[in-house]
Design an enzyme around this catalytic site. Structure first.
Site, mmCIF file in Angstrom:
data_model
loop_
_atom_site.group_PDB
_atom_site.id
_atom_site.type_symbol
_atom_site.label_atom_id
_atom_site.label_comp_id
_atom_site.label_asym_id
_atom_site.label_seq_id
_atom_site.Cartn_x
_atom_site.Cartn_y
_atom_site.Cartn_z
ATOM 1 N N HIS A 38 1.708 2.221 1.924
ATOM 2 C CA HIS A 38 0.899 3.070 2.818
ATOM 3 C C HIS A 38 0.540 2.374 4.124
ATOM 4 C CE1 HIS A 38 -2.875 1.142 1.216
ATOM 5 N NE2 HIS A 38 -3.305 1.446 2.426
ATOM 6 N N ASP A 75 2.870 2.356 -4.528
ATOM 7 C CA ASP A 75 2.418 1.975 -3.175
ATOM 8 C C ASP A 75 2.821 0.521 -2.878
ATOM 9 O OD1 ASP A 75 1.132 1.894 -0.756
ATOM 10 O OD2 ASP A 75 -0.910 1.927 -1.595
ATOM 11 N N GLY A 93 -8.433 -2.265 5.463
ATOM 12 C CA GLY A 93 -7.883 -3.418 6.174
ATOM 13 C C GLY A 93 -7.383 -4.502 5.237
ATOM 14 N N SER A 137 -5.672 -3.654 2.511
ATOM 15 C CA SER A 137 -4.499 -3.081 1.862
ATOM 16 C C SER A 137 -3.272 -3.948 2.024
ATOM 17 C CB SER A 137 -4.183 -1.714 2.456
ATOM 18 O OG SER A 137 -5.044 -0.775 1.919
ATOM 19 N N GLY A 138 -2.465 -3.970 0.970
ATOM 20 C CA GLY A 138 -1.240 -4.756 0.996
ATOM 21 C C GLY A 138 -1.449 -6.193 0.576
HETATM 22 N N1 ARG Z 1 -6.540 1.834 1.646
HETATM 23 C C1 ARG Z 1 -7.283 0.696 2.117
HETATM 24 C C2 ARG Z 1 -6.513 -0.018 3.235
HETATM 25 O O1 ARG Z 1 -5.588 0.566 3.773
HETATM 26 C C3 ARG Z 1 -7.667 -0.235 1.011
HETATM 27 C C4 ARG Z 1 -8.770 0.350 0.246
HETATM 28 C C5 ARG Z 1 -9.179 -0.464 -0.914
HETATM 29 N N2 ARG Z 1 -10.398 0.132 -1.373
HETATM 30 C C6 ARG Z 1 -11.138 -0.346 -2.344
HETATM 31 N N3 ARG Z 1 -12.264 0.235 -2.609
HETATM 32 N N4 ARG Z 1 -10.738 -1.394 -3.011
HETATM 33 O O2 ARG Z 1 -6.886 -1.078 3.676
#
Ligand code: ARG
Length: 312
Positions: free
Chosen positions: A81, A129, A222, A224-225
Site C-alpha cells: 500500500h 500487503d 508513516g 507502514s512497510g
Molecule cells: N497504514 C499506515 C501507514 O501507511 C500504518 C498504520 C499502522 N497502524 C497501526 N495502528 N499500527 O503508515
C-alpha cells in the site's frame, strides 16, 4: 528445544555447502552490533540508539514516507500500500539512516530499479500487503547497514511474544504533533489472530497482530512497510510488516502486520541471488533452527548421506 543433530560427516557436508553460499545472508542477517536489547512513527515508543536496527530502511516516495527492511544486499521488503504504482521515479531509499533531519554519517541512499507489488494485494481488505523494492546498486554491509533474517514458512508466533517495531511514523493519531526526527522503537506483544478478529472483521491468515490490551504502544501512519521483529537466540528475525490499524495505540485495537512467514516462496521467486536468511521461528530462545539448505541444495545431497542428518 529444536536441535539439528548431525553426524560428523554431515557436519562437514553442511559446512562445505553453507560456505559455498546458496543462503549467503544467513551469516550476517539479524545481527546488530549496537543493539543492546534482550529479547518501535511509533506511538508510546522511544528514540532508538544509532545502529540498533541496521536493516531499517526509510522510503521517501514523493512527499510520502514509508518504512522497509533490508533483506539482502539488493532488496528491501515493504508494504504494497506504500506504492500507488510500480513506477520507480520519485522513490529514494535510505539505509543506515538514524535521523530525518541532521547529518547521517553512516547513511547510503539508493534509487530503485524495480518495485514488485504482490499480485494478489487487495487494497480493500489489505490482504497480501507486501512489496519488494530492488535497489539500483548493491549495498555494502557495515555495522549500521545489515539485512534482517526473515521468518521461514511454518514459523510460529504465539500470543504474548514480545516484538519490536521501528519507524519514523507519527507518534500520535493526533496529526498536529510533529513527526519524530529520530528512528523510534517500541515493544509490543503478539495478539492471536482469533483475538484480533474480535476487533477487525477481515483478519486473514496472511496477517498477524500486535499490541497491548490497554493500548498506548503501536506503530502508526508513516511506519507502514517497516519491520516487526523478535529475537531468536542471538539474531533478530522479521515476523511482520506494518500494514494497517484503526487509529493508533487504542485499547483493544492491535496494529495489523503482514505475516512474513507466508511469503518465503514468493520472495524467493524474485530474490534469486543471495537468498535472504530464513529462520524457522518457533519460540524466543534456542528453539529456532536456521534453515541453511535451499531446495536445490537438499536435492543435491545423496539420500544415504541425507539420512544421517536427523532433525529432532
Ligand atoms: N497504514 C499506515 C501507514 O501507511 C500504518 C498504520 C499502522 N497502524 C497501526 N495502528 N499500527 O503508515
Amino acid at each position: 528445544m529444536m536441535m539439528v543433530k548431525l553426524f560428523p560427516f554431515g557436519v562437514l557436508l553442511l559446512l562445505t555447502f553453507s560456505a559455498t553460499g546458496s543462503d549467503a545472508q544467513i551469516d550476517v542477517c539479524g545481527t546488530a552490533p549496537f543493539n543492546t536489547k534482550s529479547g518501535t512513527r511509533i506511538v508510546g515508543g522511544q528514540d532508538s540508539t544509532e545502529g540498533a536496527w541496521p536493516w531499517q530502511a526509510s522510503l521517501h516516495i514523493g512527499p510520502g514516507r514509508c518504512g522497509g527492511s533490508l533483506i539482502n544486499n539488493l532488496w528491501v521488503l515493504s508494504a504494497a500500500h506504500c506504492f500507488s504504482s510500480t513506477s520507480t521515479s520519485g522513490l529514494t531509499i535510505y539505509l543506515g539512516r538514524h535521523t530525518q533531519q541532521s547529518v547521517n554519517s553512516h547513511e547510503s541512499s539508493f534509487r530503485a530499479s524495480q518495485i514488485i507489488i504482490h499480485p494478489d494485494y487487495n487494497s480493500n481488505t489489505n490482504d497480501n500487503d507486501i512489496a519488494l523494492v530492488q535497489l539500483d546498486s548493491t549495498v555494502e554491509f557495515t555495522n549500521y547497514i545489515r539485512p534482517i533474517c526473515l521468518a521461514a514458512a511454518g514459523s510460529v508466533f504465539t500470543a504474548g511474544l514480545d516484538c519490536w517495531v521501528t519507524g519514523w511514523g507519527t507518534i500520535s493519531s493526533d496529526a498536529n504533533l510533529p513527526d519524530p526526527q529520530t528512528l523510534q522503537e517500541v515493544d509490543v506483544p503478539i495478539v492471536s489472530n482469533s483475538q484480533c478478529s474480535s476487533t477487525y472483521s477481515s483478519i486473514t491468515d496472511n496477517m498477524m497482530c500486535a499490541g497491548l490490551t490497554a493500548g498506548g504502544k503501536d506503530s502508526c501512519q508513516g511506519d507502514s512497510g517497516g519491520p516487526l521483529v523478535t529475537k531468536s537466540g542471538a539474531v533478530w528475525v522479521q515476523a511482520g510488516i506494518v500494514s494497517f490499524g484503526d487509529g493508533c495505540a487504542k485499547p483493544n485495537t492491535p496494529g495489523v502486520y503482514v505475516r512474513v512467514s507466508n511469503y518465503q516462496t514468493w520472495i524467493n521467486s524474485h530474490v534469486t541471488s543471495d537468498v535472504p536468511g530464513y529462520i524457522n521461528f518457533l519460540g524466543p530462545t534456542g528453539s529456532a533452527h536456521v534453515v541453511y539448505l535451499s531446495l536445490p541444495l537438499l536435492l543435491s545431497i545423496p539420500p544415504t548421506i541425507f539420512s544421517l542428518v536427523i532433525l529432532s
